[in-house]
Scaffold this active site. Structure first.
Site, PDB file in Angstrom:
ATOM      1  N   LYS A 137     -31.931  -7.251 -28.648  1.00  0.00           N
ATOM      2  CA  LYS A 137     -31.572  -5.923 -28.135  1.00  0.00           C
ATOM      3  C   LYS A 137     -32.805  -5.007 -28.084  1.00  0.00           C
ATOM      4  CE  LYS A 137     -28.201  -2.195 -28.309  1.00  0.00           C
ATOM      5  NZ  LYS A 137     -27.293  -1.349 -29.080  1.00  0.00           N
ATOM      6  N   ASN A 188     -36.599   3.294 -24.211  1.00  0.00           N
ATOM      7  CA  ASN A 188     -36.351   4.528 -24.963  1.00  0.00           C
ATOM      8  C   ASN A 188     -37.595   5.414 -25.070  1.00  0.00           C
ATOM      9  OD1 ASN A 188     -33.537   4.921 -25.890  1.00  0.00           O
ATOM     10  ND2 ASN A 188     -33.792   2.862 -26.709  1.00  0.00           N
ATOM     11  N   ASN A 242     -34.670  -1.743 -25.765  1.00  0.00           N
ATOM     12  CA  ASN A 242     -34.768  -0.430 -26.415  1.00  0.00           C
ATOM     13  C   ASN A 242     -36.199   0.018 -26.670  1.00  0.00           C
ATOM     14  OD1 ASN A 242     -32.119   0.422 -26.555  1.00  0.00           O
ATOM     15  ND2 ASN A 242     -31.726  -0.570 -28.528  1.00  0.00           N
ATOM     16  N   SER A 301     -30.440   6.693 -24.526  1.00  0.00           N
ATOM     17  CA  SER A 301     -29.850   7.474 -25.622  1.00  0.00           C
ATOM     18  C   SER A 301     -30.925   8.287 -26.337  1.00  0.00           C
ATOM     19  CB  SER A 301     -29.133   6.543 -26.605  1.00  0.00           C
ATOM     20  OG  SER A 301     -30.052   5.621 -27.146  1.00  0.00           O
ATOM     21  N   GLY A 303     -19.461   5.833 -34.652  1.00  0.00           N
ATOM     22  CA  GLY A 303     -18.521   5.717 -35.769  1.00  0.00           C
ATOM     23  C   GLY A 303     -17.113   6.110 -35.356  1.00  0.00           C
ATOM     24  N   GLY A 308     -20.653   8.706 -41.336  1.00  0.00           N
ATOM     25  CA  GLY A 308     -21.453   9.105 -40.176  1.00  0.00           C
ATOM     26  C   GLY A 308     -20.611   8.934 -38.930  1.00  0.00           C
ATOM     27  N   THR A 309     -19.658   9.855 -38.755  1.00  0.00           N
ATOM     28  CA  THR A 309     -18.710   9.689 -37.652  1.00  0.00           C
ATOM     29  C   THR A 309     -19.195  10.446 -36.422  1.00  0.00           C
ATOM     30  OG1 THR A 309     -17.020   9.599 -39.381  1.00  0.00           O
ATOM     31  CG2 THR A 309     -16.245   9.663 -37.107  1.00  0.00           C
ATOM     32  N   ASN A 351     -28.881   0.844 -34.773  1.00  0.00           N
ATOM     33  CA  ASN A 351     -29.917   0.325 -33.888  1.00  0.00           C
ATOM     34  C   ASN A 351     -31.170  -0.128 -34.629  1.00  0.00           C
ATOM     35  OD1 ASN A 351     -29.396   0.191 -31.104  1.00  0.00           O
ATOM     36  ND2 ASN A 351     -29.298   2.429 -30.994  1.00  0.00           N
TER      37      ASN A 351
END
Lengths: 326, 326
Positions: B201, B209, B205, B271, B28, B23-24, B119
């Site tokens: 975290k 988010n 989020n 994000s 990544g 999963g680049t 996440n």
């Protein structure tokens, strides 16, 4: 801006009541047309559709047959109205940026009855305070209407009204306008407790309207997704709790009845979702902000409603900010 | 699909650890590049960007200077990897439609350490169950990254990591990869309590988010509108309450610190909002659904979080349904 007072009985020499529709959108246009059908002298005010309606009147494409409504006076502003009407029918949206009282001021005569045909709860107070000596009626429309083009209204379902004196009670003026609606074929019971009726209608509106906008879903989408179906119930329960605290006990079965009725409906885009998709203002404060203020006043928790209001009111603010930035 | 086992010590004949990034995306690609910089042999898997990366590698435009990362092997699928890597770095999003365990299965050797750089909370269990004999590290990235074009990553702020063994504790494998990151200039403390770090975290989020997506607002828009600023606090409190019930006491000042830090930031699109605006999948279950399941398990109320999850998960479903209808 107040015009010189000419007693309305001099202008209205016959039995046909004079009615001015202020805010002639789909609601104002449709119900104004019904009153004209019943014999009233109905005039209308317009913003965008003024020129077209002055020339062509209003065309109503109804499930009960299509017809045409030619207002007695077609106006851009209430100050152009000749005399004072017996009734003012307010079809304006309830929005923070619109002061209904200010808008009506020039045309409210000593014997004018004001009829608010608007959504939400606790929306009457500012008008009641501005015109303490005028009769104020408060009404709810149960109807599916949309403005399909300038001067064109589509009527697809329901149509009945509920009217009552604000803050409660009955009156000859209420009976008289209800009778006109009934003459036109519009069921219009007069209630002694219009505030209770507003809370009853809010049970559905406070749940489905904001959820539909935020999720872009129809009623069916909302009810077929377990998390949002659950949310609908929680919001409805919160509305019932707030209403109870405010002195209005809603019938116990109201939530179940609302859910079952909605399940039976075809997938339906709420009026607030239609407004949002068309870039029109949404009545977020009348539907969500006012019940939350009542909740705060009566120290009742309503966290689900609160969340929907917070997000939706920010979405509205974002839209306004970007309008201003244009 | 499982490849024949070739002991990894035969393939890895030197001290340079082999690492496969699965999963680049931006995460990544960026952290894979850091490990390569530190001397590891780093290979990558790709979907959309495969051809471009095979030809041109990955270009990273960082606030710390731009550089180029040429992976050892550039793959479309993990089955094409030669041998088994010492580490698999998982940069996949946590989405219901992706089974990370299934995806990794062909390339997890007997001494492969799996590192989840993802996440949310409670995201490790399915991978832990699928590979009970492999070491599983769980990590969080504190970084602003975006994929600006195929094979291009922009790095604008922060960059540090926190890593720990799942479900808790430390290990030589954790120390070793943390050392590689540190060599590349990436602060990477190893924690004994990664689950606690995940809850910490999540405080930010889970609030910013979803609210940013539903209101289309930046962090500053959200904090400057009283109703949504209030909502942020309520959601943060609910996350703290759920974490506490799940056995993770968050520091008392965490909410105030998060709010103050966000006030000091430039207006920032989360994000999840960027994902939404770009039509990409949002990690709604990792960020909202999992904490709600924890709340239910521990019988803790979280009505604000529940409302955001209900509406946002329906919005996601609507998007998927319309994709399928195309």
């Amino acid at each position: 801006m107040k015009k010189e007072t000419t007693p309305s009985h001099i202008i209205q020499q016959n039995d046909r009541p004079s009615i001015l529709v202020v805010g002639t959108g789909a609601i104002g246009g449709y119900y104004g047309a019904q009153l004209a059908k019943a014999g009233a002298v109905v005039s209308t005010t317009h913003r965008a559709d003024f020129s077209i309606v002055r020339e062509h009147g209003i065309h109503i494409d109804s499930k009960n047959g299509s017809y045409h409504f030619k207002p007695a006076q077609v106006l851009q502003h209430v100050t152009e109205y000749e005399g004072f009407p017996d009734y003012i029918l307010v079809g304006l949206k309830v929005l923070e940026e619109i002061s209904t009282a200010e808008m009506l001021f020039p045309v409210v005569g000593p014997s004018t009855t004001i009829v608010l045909l608007q959504n939400g709860v606790e929306i009457e107070e500012s008008v009641a305070q501005a015109f303490p000596n005028n009769e104020l009626l408060s009404g709810l429309a149960f109807v599916c209407l949309s403005r399909t083009a300038p001067g064109h209204i589509s009527h697809t379902c329901y149509g009945h009204l509920t009217l009552g004196r604000f803050p409660h009670g009955n009156s000859p003026a209420a009976q008289k306008i209800a009778q006109l609606f009934e003459t036109a074929g519009i069921p219009c019971p007069v209630t002694e407790t219009i505030a209770l009726e507003r809370w009853k209608k809010l049970v559905w509106n406070a749940a489905f309207n904001p959820i539909s906008v935020l999720s872009q879903g129809t009623t069916q989408d909302i009810l077929s997704h377990p998390a949002s179906a659950y949310l609908v119930q929680r919001v409805m329960e919160e509305v019932c709790t707030i209403a109870e605290a405010a002195g209005y006990s809603l019938p116990e079965a109201i939530i179940q009845k609302n859910l079952e009725a909605t399940q039976r409906m075809k997938p339906y885009k709420t009026s607030m979702l239609l407004d949002y998709l068309a870039g029109r203002s949404m009545e977020v404060e009348a539907i969500l902000g006012n019940p939350l203020r009542a909740a705060k006043r009566h120290q009742v928790a309503a966290p689900h409603l609160e969340t929907l209001h917070a997000v939706l009111s920010l979405l509205v603010k974002q839209g306004k900010d970007s309008d201003e930035a244009r």
